[in-house]
Write an enzyme that holds these catalytic residues in place. Structure first.
Site, PDB file in Angstrom:
ATOM      1  N   GLU A  49      -4.403  44.701  93.656  1.00 56.22           N
ATOM      2  CA  GLU A  49      -3.443  43.901  94.427  1.00 56.22           C
ATOM      3  C   GLU A  49      -3.715  44.017  95.922  1.00 56.22           C
ATOM      4  O   GLU A  49      -3.586  43.039  96.660  1.00 56.22           O
ATOM      5  CB  GLU A  49      -2.003  44.304  94.125  1.00 56.22           C
ATOM      6  CG  GLU A  49      -1.023  43.437  94.892  1.00 56.22           C
ATOM      7  CD  GLU A  49       0.291  43.181  94.184  1.00 56.22           C
ATOM      8  OE1 GLU A  49       1.137  42.526  94.806  1.00 56.22           O
ATOM      9  OE2 GLU A  49       0.464  43.620  93.035  1.00 56.22           O
ATOM     10  N   SER A  50      -4.123  45.184  96.361  1.00 58.94           N
ATOM     11  CA  SER A  50      -4.442  45.371  97.778  1.00 58.94           C
ATOM     12  C   SER A  50      -5.604  44.478  98.193  1.00 58.94           C
ATOM     13  O   SER A  50      -5.537  43.787  99.221  1.00 58.94           O
ATOM     14  CB  SER A  50      -4.777  46.840  98.061  1.00 58.94           C
ATOM     15  OG  SER A  50      -3.669  47.663  97.780  1.00 58.94           O
TER      16      SER A  50
END
Length: 129
Positions: A49-50
């Site tokens: 997600e980062s």
């Protein structure tokens, strides 16, 4: 990008390349494991997600927008006990309102550990940001 005190810093994620077309980072396995000593699936999701969010944010800035995650899924292929994993995010779709990335996470032997997909919605930046 200021990561002081962020989840990226707490998990030891280091971004080495960042552009809308490709985002690359590493994360240590140590400190990011579940009780059996294996890389935690949630840690892989945080890495994915980062990376997808960074790519989407860079893409969104061209439209004066910001990116917010709306969907993530991950398939965990193999266990990892030590070393460092590397995540590479590449776009599947870059639009004006959404951006979707595939994130491939590999171990030190270049074996695929996880495949994730993240979609971000591109929205107008909140006032004052």
């Amino acid at each position: 990008m200021d990561i002081e005190g962020s989840l990226l810093q707490l998990m030891g994620i280091v971004i080495s390349e960042a552009a809308p077309e490709r985002v690359v980072a590493t994360m240590p396995v140590k400190g990011n494991t579940q009780p059996y000593g294996l890389l935690h699936g949630g840690a892989s999701c945080v890495l994915a997600e980062s990376l997808g969010s960074v790519g989407a944010a860079l893409h969104a800035s061209a439209y004066g927008k910001v990116a917010v995650g709306v969907d993530i899924n991950a398939t965990h292929h193999r266990a990892v006990r030590d070393g460092v994993v590397t995540g590479v995010a590449t776009p599947i779709y870059l639009g004006r309102t959404t951006a979707t990335y595939e994130v491939v996470i590999t171990d030190d032997r270049d074996k695929r550990v996880c495949t994730a997909r993240i979609t971000c919605q591109l929205i107008q930046a909140p006032a004052g940001s």
